[in-house]
Scaffold this motif. Structure first.
Motif, PDB file in Angstrom:
ATOM      1  N   ALA A 230       1.221  -1.362   0.595  1.00  0.00           N
ATOM      2  CA  ALA A 230      -0.258   0.069  -0.218  1.00  0.00           C
ATOM      3  C   ALA A 230       0.998   1.300  -0.049  1.00  0.00           C
ATOM      4  N   THR A 231       2.150   0.867   0.993  1.00  0.00           N
ATOM      5  CA  THR A 231       3.271   2.695   0.713  1.00  0.00           C
ATOM      6  C   THR A 231       3.145   2.739  -0.546  1.00  0.00           C
ATOM      7  N   VAL A 232       3.938   1.788  -1.719  1.00  0.00           N
ATOM      8  CA  VAL A 232       4.185   1.785  -3.049  1.00  0.00           C
ATOM      9  C   VAL A 232       3.161   2.497  -3.607  1.00  0.00           C
ATOM     10  N   LEU A 233       2.143   2.246  -3.612  1.00  0.00           N
ATOM     11  CA  LEU A 233       1.044   2.568  -4.713  1.00  0.00           C
ATOM     12  C   LEU A 233       0.344   3.951  -4.206  1.00  0.00           C
ATOM     13  N   GLY A 234       0.533   3.977  -2.574  1.00  0.00           N
ATOM     14  CA  GLY A 234       0.079   5.307  -2.425  1.00  0.00           C
ATOM     15  C   GLY A 234       1.149   6.467  -2.816  1.00  0.00           C
ATOM     16  N   SER A 235       2.244   6.300  -3.025  1.00  0.00           N
ATOM     17  CA  SER A 235       3.308   7.197  -3.458  1.00  0.00           C
ATOM     18  C   SER A 235       3.663   7.426  -5.005  1.00  0.00           C
ATOM     19  N   LEU A 236       2.623   6.163  -5.636  1.00  0.00           N
ATOM     20  CA  LEU A 236       2.687   6.375  -7.180  1.00  0.00           C
ATOM     21  C   LEU A 236       1.499   7.060  -7.562  1.00  0.00           C
ATOM     22  N   LEU A 237       0.679   6.991  -6.856  1.00  0.00           N
ATOM     23  CA  LEU A 237      -1.209   7.690  -6.665  1.00  0.00           C
ATOM     24  C   LEU A 237      -1.056   9.151  -6.586  1.00  0.00           C
ATOM     25  N   PRO A 258      -9.972   7.450 -10.707  1.00  0.00           N
ATOM     26  CA  PRO A 258     -10.475   6.843 -10.695  1.00  0.00           C
ATOM     27  C   PRO A 258     -10.118   5.319 -10.687  1.00  0.00           C
ATOM     28  N   SER A 259     -10.674   4.139 -10.724  1.00  0.00           N
ATOM     29  CA  SER A 259     -10.985   2.992 -10.672  1.00  0.00           C
ATOM     30  C   SER A 259      -9.420   2.558 -11.673  1.00  0.00           C
ATOM     31  N   ALA A 266      -1.542   0.166 -10.352  1.00  0.00           N
ATOM     32  CA  ALA A 266      -0.532  -0.900  -9.905  1.00  0.00           C
ATOM     33  C   ALA A 266       0.063  -1.948 -11.003  1.00  0.00           C
ATOM     34  N   ALA A 267      -0.721  -2.544 -11.555  1.00  0.00           N
ATOM     35  CA  ALA A 267       0.097  -3.175 -13.111  1.00  0.00           C
ATOM     36  C   ALA A 267       0.943  -2.777 -13.315  1.00  0.00           C
ATOM     37  N   LEU A 268       0.877  -1.614 -13.514  1.00  0.00           N
ATOM     38  CA  LEU A 268       2.984  -1.008 -14.234  1.00  0.00           C
ATOM     39  C   LEU A 268       3.967  -1.214 -13.050  1.00  0.00           C
TER      40      LEU A 268
END
Length: 301
Positions: A230-237, A258-259, A266-268
């Motif tokens: 979640a930490t990594v995805l949060g920084s990406l978004l 949006p979703s 996340a996929a990238l």
């Protein structure tokens, strides 16, 4: 069917109902919602011919209610559950209503059975609980076996069993093809009962739509995400206009994105998505957002 066309009611300088138009149709439960003072009860009284509109009109099954020769066979209304003489027995109250409206006496036994009051039919009304008062009022609405039913706050003060019973009763009558029109402040109950929603605020129609459409229009733009990191995805978004709240070690709530863009990010990055759920607004949330500016009476926090 109930129709209201450009319905307006003024009391002196105060406009209680302001140019209201709607249709409540057969075969569905129409929830009539709004804050205190919104004009709901006044509108119901005008439908039943108890208040005269300043302008506009209402009809029940194509005619003003007072124009019907047999009004109780057209519509039954529960506007005040305590509107029965406390010294009278329940069965006598219903017999009197039937006799004065030219209805067959056998209907009394039918509606007592329908509402579960047969065993207390000979008790005096003054000794009834609130739930029994509500059931007696509903029994009275059904004496003429009408196609239109109007209930003003029918579940106020009821215990869970009583609330459940009223909900089932309303749904069953709509399933029979009747028009069921209910006002209530209990949003959780209306979410389980109503097919269609009409919302009043300060005497005006704020919404008139099927329940699912009303909820979609108020959809919460947040997305709940469970992901392997979640930490990594949060920084990406992270970006302007995007709000990210980490709700657990593997969970985020994301607003402003949006979703499909969350899933692509996340996929990238090669992250595993375990959940991606758009959060829909509840009826209560949608109602409160819609009526925020139309609430006249507020409690201090």
């Amino acid at each position: 069917m109930i129709t209201a066309e450009n319905l307006t009611k003024r009391f002196g300088s105060h406009t209680a109902v302001d140019n209201v138009s709607f249709v409540a149709r057969p075969g569905q439960v129409t929830g009539f919602l709004g804050p205190n003072g919104a004009g709901k009860s006044t509108t119901m009284r005008m439908i039943m011919g108890l208040d005269r509109p300043t302008s506009g009109s209402t009809t029940v099954n194509g005619k003003p209610f007072a124009s019907h020769r047999d009004p109780m066979t057209q519509a039954g209304a529960l506007l005040d559950a305590k509107a029965a003489h406390p010294g009278r027995r329940a069965v006598d109250h219903l017999r009197l209503l039937a006799a004065t409206n030219g209805l067959p006496a056998k209907r009394v036994a039918d509606v007592l059975d329908l509402t579960g009051l047969t065993d207390v039919a000979n008790r005096r009304i003054g000794g009834f609980s609130l739930g029994m008062h509500q059931r007696l009022g509903i029994a009275a609405t059904m004496l003429g076996d009408p196609q239109v039913l109007i209930f003003d706050e029918p579940v106020n003060g009821l215990d869970p069993e009583g609330v459940h019973w009223v909900r089932g009763f309303a749904r069953a009558r709509a399933a029979e093809g009747r028009t069921v029109f209910i006002s209530s402040h209990l949003m959780s109950e209306m979410a389980q009962t109503a097919d269609h929603i009409i919302v009043l605020g300060k005497g005006r129609v704020l919404a008139d739509a099927p329940l699912n459409q009303f909820l979609r229009a108020a959809e919460n733009p947040n997305v709940r995400v469970r992901v392997s990191d979640a930490t990594v995805l949060g920084s990406l978004l992270a970006a302007d206009g995007v709000t990210i709240t980490q709700t657990a070690a593997d969970s985020l709530e994301v607003a402003g994105l949006p979703s499909h863009l969350i899933a692509r990010a996340a996929a990238l990055e090669g992250l595993e998505l375990h959940e991606l759920t758009p959060l829909s607004a509840s009826l209560e949330e949608a109602y409160l957002a819609l009526t925020d500016e139309a609430t006249e009476y507020r409690s201090a926090v």
